[in-house]
Write a protein that holds these residues in place. Structure first.
Motif, PDB file in Angstrom:
ATOM      1  N   LEU A 167      75.107  33.944  57.944  1.00  5.45           N
ATOM      2  CA  LEU A 167      74.513  32.942  58.822  1.00  5.45           C
ATOM      3  C   LEU A 167      73.740  33.624  59.940  1.00  5.45           C
ATOM      4  N   ALA A 168      72.454  33.262  60.078  1.00  4.73           N
ATOM      5  CA  ALA A 168      71.620  33.779  61.170  1.00  4.73           C
ATOM      6  C   ALA A 168      70.472  32.807  61.389  1.00  4.73           C
ATOM      7  N   PRO A 169      70.772  31.631  61.951  1.00  5.87           N
ATOM      8  CA  PRO A 169      69.770  30.559  62.024  1.00  5.87           C
ATOM      9  C   PRO A 169      68.582  30.861  62.924  1.00  5.87           C
ATOM     10  N   ASN A 170      68.718  31.803  63.836  1.00  5.06           N
ATOM     11  CA  ASN A 170      67.629  32.091  64.763  1.00  5.06           C
ATOM     12  C   ASN A 170      66.913  33.395  64.445  1.00  5.06           C
ATOM     13  N   ALA A 171      67.122  33.895  63.227  1.00  3.19           N
ATOM     14  CA  ALA A 171      66.486  35.149  62.826  1.00  3.19           C
ATOM     15  C   ALA A 171      65.122  34.890  62.205  1.00  3.19           C
ATOM     16  N   GLN A 172      64.241  35.846  62.425  1.00  2.00           N
ATOM     17  CA  GLN A 172      62.939  35.821  61.754  1.00  2.00           C
ATOM     18  C   GLN A 172      63.053  36.448  60.364  1.00  2.00           C
ATOM     19  N   ARG A 173      63.910  37.435  60.269  1.00  4.48           N
ATOM     20  CA  ARG A 173      64.122  38.114  58.979  1.00  4.48           C
ATOM     21  C   ARG A 173      65.515  38.723  58.954  1.00  4.48           C
ATOM     22  N   VAL A 174      66.162  38.665  57.788  1.00  7.01           N
ATOM     23  CA  VAL A 174      67.469  39.291  57.600  1.00  7.01           C
ATOM     24  C   VAL A 174      67.422  40.095  56.312  1.00  7.01           C
ATOM     25  N   SER A 175      67.937  41.313  56.372  1.00  4.68           N
ATOM     26  CA  SER A 175      68.040  42.170  55.191  1.00  4.68           C
ATOM     27  C   SER A 175      69.457  42.701  55.072  1.00  4.68           C
ATOM     28  N   VAL A 176      69.886  42.921  53.846  1.00  2.28           N
ATOM     29  CA  VAL A 176      71.128  43.645  53.637  1.00  2.28           C
ATOM     30  C   VAL A 176      70.754  45.101  53.401  1.00  2.28           C
ATOM     31  N   VAL A 177      71.463  45.994  54.087  1.00  2.00           N
ATOM     32  CA  VAL A 177      71.174  47.421  53.956  1.00  2.00           C
ATOM     33  C   VAL A 177      72.471  48.151  53.635  1.00  2.00           C
ATOM     34  N   GLY A 178      72.310  49.278  52.964  1.00  2.00           N
ATOM     35  CA  GLY A 178      73.486  50.052  52.610  1.00  2.00           C
ATOM     36  C   GLY A 178      73.127  51.306  51.864  1.00  2.00           C
ATOM     37  N   GLU A 179      74.132  51.916  51.283  1.00  2.00           N
ATOM     38  CA  GLU A 179      73.918  53.148  50.526  1.00  2.00           C
ATOM     39  C   GLU A 179      72.984  52.919  49.342  1.00  2.00           C
ATOM     40  N   PHE A 180      72.988  51.671  48.836  1.00  2.00           N
ATOM     41  CA  PHE A 180      72.213  51.354  47.635  1.00  2.00           C
ATOM     42  C   PHE A 180      70.713  51.277  47.907  1.00  2.00           C
ATOM     43  N   ASN A 181      70.288  51.181  49.167  1.00  2.00           N
ATOM     44  CA  ASN A 181      68.848  51.124  49.459  1.00  2.00           C
ATOM     45  C   ASN A 181      68.468  52.029  50.628  1.00  2.00           C
ATOM     46  N   GLN A 182      69.264  53.091  50.808  1.00  2.00           N
ATOM     47  CA  GLN A 182      69.005  54.086  51.852  1.00  2.00           C
ATOM     48  C   GLN A 182      68.966  53.454  53.254  1.00  2.00           C
ATOM     49  N   TRP A 183      69.709  52.347  53.427  1.00  2.00           N
ATOM     50  CA  TRP A 183      69.790  51.659  54.716  1.00  2.00           C
ATOM     51  C   TRP A 183      68.405  51.248  55.224  1.00  2.00           C
ATOM     52  N   ASP A 184      67.531  50.924  54.285  1.00  2.00           N
ATOM     53  CA  ASP A 184      66.142  50.560  54.580  1.00  2.00           C
ATOM     54  C   ASP A 184      66.020  49.035  54.534  1.00  2.00           C
ATOM     55  N   GLY A 185      65.809  48.414  55.690  1.00  2.35           N
ATOM     56  CA  GLY A 185      65.773  46.969  55.770  1.00  2.35           C
ATOM     57  C   GLY A 185      64.586  46.323  55.095  1.00  2.35           C
ATOM     58  N   ARG A 186      63.598  47.102  54.656  1.00  6.81           N
ATOM     59  CA  ARG A 186      62.444  46.533  53.978  1.00  6.81           C
ATOM     60  C   ARG A 186      62.724  46.234  52.507  1.00  6.81           C
ATOM     61  N   ARG A 187      63.764  46.865  51.956  1.00  2.00           N
ATOM     62  CA  ARG A 187      63.955  46.843  50.499  1.00  2.00           C
ATOM     63  C   ARG A 187      64.663  45.587  49.980  1.00  2.00           C
ATOM     64  N   HIS A 188      65.582  45.038  50.765  1.00  2.00           N
ATOM     65  CA  HIS A 188      66.296  43.837  50.308  1.00  2.00           C
ATOM     66  C   HIS A 188      66.280  42.779  51.403  1.00  2.00           C
TER      67      HIS A 188
END
Length: 718
Positions: free
Chosen positions: A136-157
C-alpha cells in the motif's frame, strides 16, 4: 536517445503505470513487446517453440522494443550480456494477482486476511513459479520492488497501481529466502529511503533491514488441547519471558538460544513449575534490542534473532505439547521512526498522524498509528488474527492501552488535539480496540485478549455490546503498585500502610483482573522483586515467599516475570541471561519450590481460581488487624465444599492462638505453608490440620501464624 515521454519515464524510474508501456501490447493491428533490461547487449523474445525474435534497442539505457508475431503470446526474454546469455520470464506479461474483490475489501478495510494478499507470496501464476509483491502506497508516484534478483535497481521492476493505492507485481523466478525492499518515489518526485515490507513474514537480523520472502502458507498451526484454558473459571498463571535473556548458550553473555533450543528447554521448565500460560515479550521484528520488542518494524515477522518462522512455530507447538497456552505481547499503539519502517512510508504520513500532536509519542519518541484510516486499521486488525491463524497463538496482551485511549496521554496543556466533541478520548482508538476484540473473539472464540491499561477507564474487560472495550482481562496495575509499596516497608511500619493491602479489594471485581509482577517492575532502577524485600537475609526470603503466597491467594489471575520465581537478586538486564547459578543456594531453591507448589495448589483448588473475577468468590475473615499486620480471607468456588482459607502474617513475629470467625465448624487441612522448612522457612505451623469449633451462631478457628508466612487451609469434612 528517444524522446517518447512514456519511454523516458520508464527509463528514469518515474512511470506510474509501467504495465501500460512494457510487456506485450496490441498496437495499430500488430503485437509489440517492450522491455527495459539495463546492461543487456541484445534482447530476444523467445516463444514456447523456441522461436526467437530480436527486439531492437531503442535507448542505450537498456530499453528494447519491436514487433513480434501475433502467435507469440507466451514468451520469455533472452538477454546477451558480456558474461553470456541469460533467459528469464518478463514480469510485464503477467496479469494482476489481486482480484477486483480483493481491492474492494482492502479499500473498505474489511479484508481481515489481508496478509494473504499484501506482502510477498510465492505462488504459481499462469503456470510460472515466482513471487507476488503487493504494498500500500496511495500517495506514491512510483513504487518498485528491489532486491538481489534485480541488483536493487528500482527501474527494473516498477509496479502497477490498483484501486486506492495498492501496488503489485508478479516477479517470476523469485522464491523463498529472497531479500527485498520497496523503492518509493513520492507524489512530489522525491526518492524515499528503501522501505521494508509492512507485511513481511521474515526479515534480516539487525542491523540489516531487508525483508525476506517466506511462504507462511506452509505452516501448520499448533492448537492447544485445553479449549477452556483462557476461561474466567480456569486457573491462569502466566510466566512472562524475554526470549533473548531467559537463558543463553555457554554463559550469561553467550549467544542467544534459538527458537528450537528454547523449545527443548523452556516449555518443560515452565510446565514443571506449574504455570498454565507462557507469555512472550513482543516477538515481532524490531531493530533495537533495548526496546525488548516494544518498538516493532515488522508486525508480521517473528524476529529472526532466534531463527525462522518455522522455528518459532515449533516453539509454540512445544509449549502446546507441554500443556501451556501461549500469549504474545502485541504492540498496536506505536512504532519507531526508523527510515526503513512505516514512518512517512510513501512520502506522507500514511500509517501515522501528520500532526505531531496526534502522531508522535513524546515519552518514547515513536509514532502513533492513525486508527481512523481504513487501511491502517485493517493492517492492525489482520495482524491480530494472523498470529492465531498462522501460529496457533492463544492470546494477545495489548501493550500501552492507556496511551491509545487518551489524546492527552503524557502531553502538556495545549500539546494535543481534542476529539470532535472537544474531549480527551481517542474515539478512533476506542472504536479500533472494540473492533479488534470483536474480531479476535469472533474468529477465535477460545483466544484471549489482555489489556495493559493503567487508568480507571471503565469496562475495559466487559463486552462490547455492553459498552465495554471487549478485552478478556485487564492488568491490575493498582494492585501491583499498592502491594509492592507495602511489602517494601519494614514490618514495623506496615501497620501504617494497611490500606495498601486491602484497598484493591474495593475494586477487585470491577474488571477481569490479572495480578502482574511484570518485566516493568524489575528494570529502570527499580531493582528486582527480591530486592524490594526488607530485613536481614532470612527475613527477605520469608517476605518474598509470604508475598507470593498473598498473591496466589488473592482474587485475580496471576502473572510473573522470569527470574522472580527463584528470587533473582539483581535487576533484569536484557543483554544477559538470568542468574541460574542462584539455584545452588537453598534459599533460592526454596523460593522456586514454593512457587511450584503455589501454582499447583492454585490450579488444583477451584476455590482459588473458579471465581477469581467474581465478588461471590471472596470473603474477608480478618481485614482490620492493623497492629498485627495479619490478613485472613476465605476463597470460594462454585460448589459449597470448594473453600480455602488464606492467612498471611506480614510481621516476623509468630502469632500463636490467633482466633477468628469462620462460616462453619469442621477440620481444615494445612495445604501449604510458605514457612515450611522445604522452602527455607522456620517450620512454624499447625501440625497439618486444625479444627474450627462451633461457638453459638458461628464457628471459631485458632491458628499459629508463622513469621512472615502465608497459610492455605482447605476443608476436609465440610
Amino acid at each position: 536517445m528517444i524522446v517518447d515521454p512514456a519511454a523516458r519515464a520508464v527509463i528514469e524510474g518515474r512511470h506510474a503505470d509501467p504495465f501500460s508501456y512494457l510487456g506485450r501490447h496490441e498496437e495499430n493491428g500488430r503485437a509489440v513487446v517492450r522491455a527495459f533490461v539495463p546492461d543487456a547487449k541484445t534482447l530476444h523474445a523467445v516463444g514456447d517453440n523456441g522461436e526467437a525474435v530480436e527486439l531492437p534497442c531503442i535507448d542505450e539505457a537498456g530499453l528494447f522494443a519491436g514487433p513480434v508475431p501475433g502467435s507469440l503470446k507466451q514468451y520469455r526474454l533472452r538477454a546477451e550480456y558480456d558474461a553470456g546469455p541469460y533467459e528469464f520470464e518478463d514480469a510485464y506479461r503477467f496479469l494482476p494477482v489481486l482480484s477486483d474483490f480483493d481491492i474492494y475489501l482492502l479499500s473498505e478495510g474489511t479484508h481481515l486476511r489481508a496478509y494473504e494478499k499484501l506482502g510477498a507470496h510465492p505462488l504459481e501464476h499462469h503456470g510460472v513459479e515466482g513471487t507476488a509483491f503487493v504494498v500500500l502506497a496511495p500517495n506514491a508516484q512510483r513504487v518498485s520492488v528491489v532486491g538481489e534478483f534485480n541488483q536493487w535497481d528500482g527501474r527494473r521492476h516498477q509496479m502497477r497501481v490498483r484501486g486506492n493505492g495498492f501496488w503489485e507485481i508478479f516477479v517470476p523466478g523469485v522464491g523463498q529466502g529472497t531479500k527485498y525492499k520497496f523503492e518509493i518515489v513520492s507524489r512530489d518526485g522525491a526518492l524515499q529511503p528503501l522501505k521494508s515490507d509492512p507485511y513481511a513474514f521474515s526479515a534480516e537480523v539487525r542491523p540489516a533491514t531487508a525483508s525476506i520472502v517466506h511462504d507462511v502458507k506452509t505452516l501448520t498451526p499448533s492448537r492447544l488441547e485445553r479449549l477452556n484454558a483462557n476461561d474466567r473459571a480456569s486457573p491462569i498463571s502466566i510466566y512472562e519471558v524475554h526470549l533473548g535473556s531467559w537463558r543463553r548458550n555457554g554463559s550469561q553473555d553467550g549467544p542467544w538460544l534459538t527458537y528450537r533450543e528454547l523449545a527443548e528447554q523452556l516449555p518443560a521448565y515452565v510446565a514443571d513449575l506449574g504455570f498454565t500460560h507462557i507469555e512472550f515479550l513482543p516477538i515481532s521484528e524490531h531493530p533495537f534490542d533495548g526496546s525488548w520488542g516494544y518498538q516493532p518494524t515488522g508486525l508480521y515477522a517473528p524476529t529472526s534473532r532466534f531463527g525462522s518462522p518455522e522455528d518459532f512455530a515449533e516453539l509454540v507447538a512445544a509449549c502446546h505439547r507441554a500443556g501451556l497456552a501461549v500469549i504474545v505481547d502485541w504492540v498496536p499503539g506505536h512504532f519507531p521512526d526508523d527510515p526503513h519502517g512505516l514512518a512517512k512510508f510513501d512520502g506522507t504520513a500514511l500509517y501515522e498522524h501528520a500532526d505531531p500532536r496526534q502522531g508522535r509519542h513524546l515519552d518514547w519518541g515513536t509514532l502513533i498509528y492513525n486508527y481512523g484510516r481504513t487501511e491502517v486499521a485493517n493492517f492492525l486488525l489482520a495482524n491480530s488474527l494472523f498470529w492465531s491463524d498462522r501460529y496457533g497463538i492463544d492470546g494477545l496482551r495489548v501493550d500501552a492501552v492507556a496511551s491509545m485511549l487518551y489524546l492527552d496521554y503524557s502531553r502538556p496543556s495545549g500539546g494535543w488535539v481534542p476529539n470532535r466533541h472537544g474531549g480527551r478520548e481517542n474515539l478512533e482508538a476506542i472504536e479500533f480496540l472494540r473492533r479488534f476484540n470483536s474480531e479476535l473473539y469472533g474468529h477465535f472464540p477460545h483466544a484471549a485478549s489482555m489489556a495493559e491499561e493503567s487508568t480507571a477507564w471503565p469496562m475495559v474487560s466487559r463486552p462490547v455490546d455492553m459498552g465495554g472495550l471487549g478485552f478478556g482481562y485487564k492488568w491490575n496495575m493498582g494492585w501491583m503498585n499498592d502491594t509492592l509499596r507495602y511489602i517494601s516497608k519494614d514490618p514495623i511500619h506496615r501497620r501504617h500502610h494497611h490500606g495498601d493491602i486491602n484497598f484493591g479489594l474495593h475494586y477487585a471485581f470491577s474488571e477481569n483482573f490479572i495480578l502482574p509482577l511484570s518485566h516493568d517492575e524489575v528494570v529502570h532502577g527499580k531493582g528486582s522483586i527480591f530486592g524490594r524485600m526488607p530485613g536481614d537475609r532470612w527475613q527477605r526470603f520469608a517476605n518474598l515467599r509470604a508475598y507470593y503466597g498473598f498473591m496466589f491467594g488473592h482474587p485475580g489471575k496471576k502473572l510473573m516475570f522470569m527470574g522472580c520465581e527463584f528470587g533473582q537478586e539483581r535487576e533484569w538486564n536484557h543483554d544477559r541471561a538470568l542468574d541460574w547459578d542462584l539455584l545452588g543456594d537453598p534459599a533460592h531453591q526454596g523460593v522456586q519450590n514454593v512457587m511450584r507448589d503455589l501454582n499447583r495448589l492454585y490450579a488444583s483448588t477451584p476455590a482459588l481460581h473458579a471465581l477469581d473475577c467474581e465478588a461471590e468468590g471472596f470473603e474477608w475473615l480478618v481485614g482490620d488487624d492493623v497492629n498485627n499486620c495479619v490478613f485472613v480471607w476465605l476463597r470460594k468456588g462454585s460448589e459449597k465444599q470448594e473453600r480455602c482459607i488464606v492467612a498471611v502474617n506480614f510481621t516476623p513475629e509468630v502469632r500463636r492462638d490467633y482466633k477468628f470467625r469462620v462460616p462453619s465448624a469442621g477440620t481444615w487441612r494445612e495445604a501449604l505453608n510458605t514457612d515450611a522448612g522445604i522452602y527455607g522457612g522456620s517450620n512454624v505451623g499447625n501440625g497439618g490440620e486444625v479444627r474450627a469449633v462451633a461457638k453459638g451462631d458461628h464457628a471459631e478457628l485458632t491458628l499459629t501464624l508463622p513469621p512472615l508466612g502465608a497459610l492455605f487451609l482447605v476443608p476436609t469434612d465440610h
